[in-house]
Design a protein around this motif. Sequence first.
Motif, PDB file in Angstrom:
ATOM      1  N   HIS A 120      -1.095   6.561  -3.551  1.00  0.00           N
ATOM      2  CA  HIS A 120      -0.720   7.940  -3.266  1.00  0.00           C
ATOM      3  C   HIS A 120      -1.104   8.856  -4.885  1.00  0.00           C
ATOM      4  N   ASP A 121      -1.767   8.177  -5.712  1.00  0.00           N
ATOM      5  CA  ASP A 121      -2.147   9.007  -7.064  1.00  0.00           C
ATOM      6  C   ASP A 121      -3.345   9.955  -6.602  1.00  0.00           C
ATOM      7  N   PRO A 122      -3.326  10.946  -7.162  1.00  0.00           N
ATOM      8  CA  PRO A 122      -4.480  11.757  -6.942  1.00  0.00           C
ATOM      9  C   PRO A 122      -5.733  11.508  -7.629  1.00  0.00           C
ATOM     10  N   ILE A 123      -6.804  11.386  -7.054  1.00  0.00           N
ATOM     11  CA  ILE A 123      -7.935  10.977  -7.638  1.00  0.00           C
ATOM     12  C   ILE A 123      -9.064  12.196  -7.681  1.00  0.00           C
TER      13      ILE A 123
ATOM     14  N   THR B 128      -6.094  11.842  -2.358  1.00  0.00           N
ATOM     15  CA  THR B 128      -5.450  10.602  -2.978  1.00  0.00           C
ATOM     16  C   THR B 128      -6.440   9.213  -2.628  1.00  0.00           C
ATOM     17  N   LEU B 129      -6.213   8.111  -3.153  1.00  0.00           N
ATOM     18  CA  LEU B 129      -6.655   7.175  -2.779  1.00  0.00           C
ATOM     19  C   LEU B 129      -6.756   6.744  -1.366  1.00  0.00           C
ATOM     20  N   ILE B 130      -5.384   6.854  -0.852  1.00  0.00           N
ATOM     21  CA  ILE B 130      -5.124   6.477   0.649  1.00  0.00           C
ATOM     22  C   ILE B 130      -5.814   7.133   1.572  1.00  0.00           C
ATOM     23  N   ASP B 131      -6.227   8.490   1.216  1.00  0.00           N
ATOM     24  CA  ASP B 131      -6.888   9.531   1.885  1.00  0.00           C
ATOM     25  C   ASP B 131      -8.385   8.816   1.932  1.00  0.00           C
TER      26      ASP B 131
END
Length: 120
Positions: free
Chosen positions: A16-19, A29-32
Motif C-alpha cells: 500500500h506504499d505510494p510509488i 500504490t504497488l498493489i495497483d
Amino acid sequence: MHLRSLKKARKDVSLHDPIGTDKEGNEITLIDILGTDRDEVVETVQTKIEKKRIYNHLHILDPREQEVIRNRFGLDGGKEKTQREIARELGISRSYVSRIEKRALIKLFHEFYRVGRKSQ
C-alpha cells in the motif's frame, strides 16, 4: 525508481506504499500495478501461511494421512488434487480418502489448538 531507493535503504515495502502518480495525478500504490484484486492477494498470502502451518505439524500424522494431506493441499510444491485423483493413485475408494482426510484434519486442528493454548 522508488522501489530501488527503498531497497537500498533496506526498508520494508508495503503493498500500500505510494510509488508514484498516474497521468491524472492520482497516487499509485504497488498493489495497483500488480494487476490483482486486493482480496486475491490477501487470500494467496493466507493460503501460504496455512500451508506452512500444516506442513510444520505433519509429523503428528501417520504416513497414509500425511500422503493424503500433502496431495490434497498441494504441499511440497505439488498441485492440489481432488479426493477422486488421490483415491485413483492410492487404489482406494474416494470415500476412504475422505475419511482419512477428515481424521487427519481433526488431528491437525487439535494440535493447533494445543499449541495455541501453550503459547497463551
